[in-house]
Scaffold this motif. Structure first.
Motif, PDB file in Angstrom:
ATOM      1  N   VAL A 117       3.256   3.709  43.656  1.00 24.14           N
ATOM      2  CA  VAL A 117       4.066   3.216  44.769  1.00 24.14           C
ATOM      3  C   VAL A 117       5.070   4.274  45.199  1.00 24.14           C
ATOM      4  N   GLU A 118       5.732   4.911  44.227  1.00 17.44           N
ATOM      5  CA  GLU A 118       6.738   5.905  44.567  1.00 17.44           C
ATOM      6  C   GLU A 118       6.137   7.089  45.321  1.00 17.44           C
ATOM      7  N   VAL A 119       5.021   7.617  44.830  1.00 14.30           N
ATOM      8  CA  VAL A 119       4.450   8.826  45.424  1.00 14.30           C
ATOM      9  C   VAL A 119       3.549   8.497  46.611  1.00 14.30           C
ATOM     10  N   LEU A 120       2.485   7.717  46.364  1.00 16.49           N
ATOM     11  CA  LEU A 120       1.528   7.464  47.431  1.00 16.49           C
ATOM     12  C   LEU A 120       2.092   6.530  48.488  1.00 16.49           C
ATOM     13  N   GLY A 121       2.845   5.509  48.065  1.00 21.81           N
ATOM     14  CA  GLY A 121       3.400   4.563  49.012  1.00 21.81           C
ATOM     15  C   GLY A 121       4.582   5.095  49.786  1.00 21.81           C
ATOM     16  N   LEU A 122       5.645   5.482  49.077  1.00 16.65           N
ATOM     17  CA  LEU A 122       6.867   5.911  49.745  1.00 16.65           C
ATOM     18  C   LEU A 122       6.741   7.294  50.376  1.00 16.65           C
TER      19      LEU A 122
END
Length: 337
Positions: free
Chosen positions: A269-274
């Protein structure tokens, strides 16, 4: 095959990031709810701890976990020490693994994804993760691209003997990834190879691609962002992959081992999402895919505590990234709606 996400469960939105204007606010609340589950689980009391007044909860949990649940001390997972746990501690761990999301997930929520990413790991992971993706494909879940994403991590400890018993030729994580893909999706035609070699294996990378039955199949060994200090970690591998994909890739399924789901979902979530505005869902491999007979990996209580520590670190990093976002107008995410 697809299962509907349960938005009432604080684990769901952390595992299932949708690119929507209010996503960051929702997931931030879910991270806090998950952290509260840790404090309510009885684990702190079983290890002689209580929440420190006035300290942010995730900060305290990371400090507590580092002091009590770090059995690796920088070593690979299979070289970690085995602690002597009391009956009360064992009971608390057994009660906590389900509510904290360390023992498996529902099946994927969609029937089609642009890409499925299997995260690298120990030698068994090289075999069981492609087996699970093969199960999904056979059950009707479709992917335009199947990617195994890891690093040039040399085998350590019992991995050398396990590799031989599992039919893996080679001596590192990337070799196991390729072997697993071939066992589940091969035989492969000649692959297209892009690579860079450095004196340090942690700075080297390789991207091998095959065309198979309308799908792109890839094995990617990513470099470390700090090759002088360490091998690539999960965030490094996600970023390396995301920098090398077309903008048409909008939704990704991440497949990992059950005990690693909370940590790797938080990083995804942190890398790919945000950072990249990609819709991302994380699921665990099935019991059937994980079954290697007498070679099956058994996750014991000390493994679960170690990975709970990783999960706390991942959730704390995700919370910090979410706090830095301009909620609720995250333009990098909205552009994919």
């Amino acid at each position: 095959m697809a299962g509907q996400p349960d938005a009432s469960d604080p684990l769901t939105l952390t595992r299932w990031w949708r690119a929507a204007p209010d996503a960051a606010e929702q997931v931030r609340a879910d991270v806090d709810a998950w952290a509260q589950r840790v404090t309510d689980s009885g684990l702190l009391e079983a290890f002689g701890g209580t929440v420190a007044a006035g300290e942010p909860l995730l900060d305290f949990l990371e400090r507590f976990a580092a002091a009590h649940w770090d059995f690796r001390a920088g070593r690979e997972r299979n070289l970690a020490t085995v602690p002597d746990l009391t009956p009360a501690q064992l009971e608390a761990i057994a009660d906590a693994v389900g509510p904290l999301g360390l023992d498996g997930t529902p099946p994927p929520s969609l029937d089609n994804y642009d890409t499925v990413i299997m995260t690298g790991g120990m030698v068994r992971a090289g075999i069981v993760k492609p087996r699970h993706v093969r199960e999904l494909v056979d059950a009707g879940v479709s992917f335009d691209e199947v990617t195994f994403l890891g690093a040039f991590r040399p085998f350590a400890g019992d991995e050398v003997d396990l590799a031989s018993e599992l039919g893996v030729e080679g001596d590192d994580e990337f070799d196991a990834m390729v072997a697993g893909l071939e066992k589940s999706f091969g035989p492969f035609p000649h692959g297209e190879v892009s690579e860079y070699s450095d004196d340090s294996p942690f700075a080297s990378w390789r991207d091998v691609r095959w065309k198979l039955d309308g799908m792109d199949v890839r094995a990617v060994a990513a470099p470390s962002s700090e090759p002088e200090r360490r091998r690539a970690h999960t965030g490094d591998t996600f970023r390396f992959w995301a920098e090398r994909i077309p903008s048409s890739i909008r939704n990704v399924l991440v497949v990992t081992t059950p005990v690693y789901v909370p940590y790797q979902a938080a990083v995804a979530v942190e890398v790919l999402g945000l950072e990249y505005g990609i819709t991302v869902e994380t699921v665990a491999v099935s019991d059937s895919a994980n079954d290697l007979g007498p070679l099956t990996q058994r996750f014991l209580p000390h493994h679960q505590l170690q990975e709970l520590r990783s999960a706390i670190r991942g959730m704390r990093s995700l919370a910090s990234a979410l706090d830095d976002c301009n909620i609720p107008t995250i333009t990098r995410v909205v552009r994919y709606e």
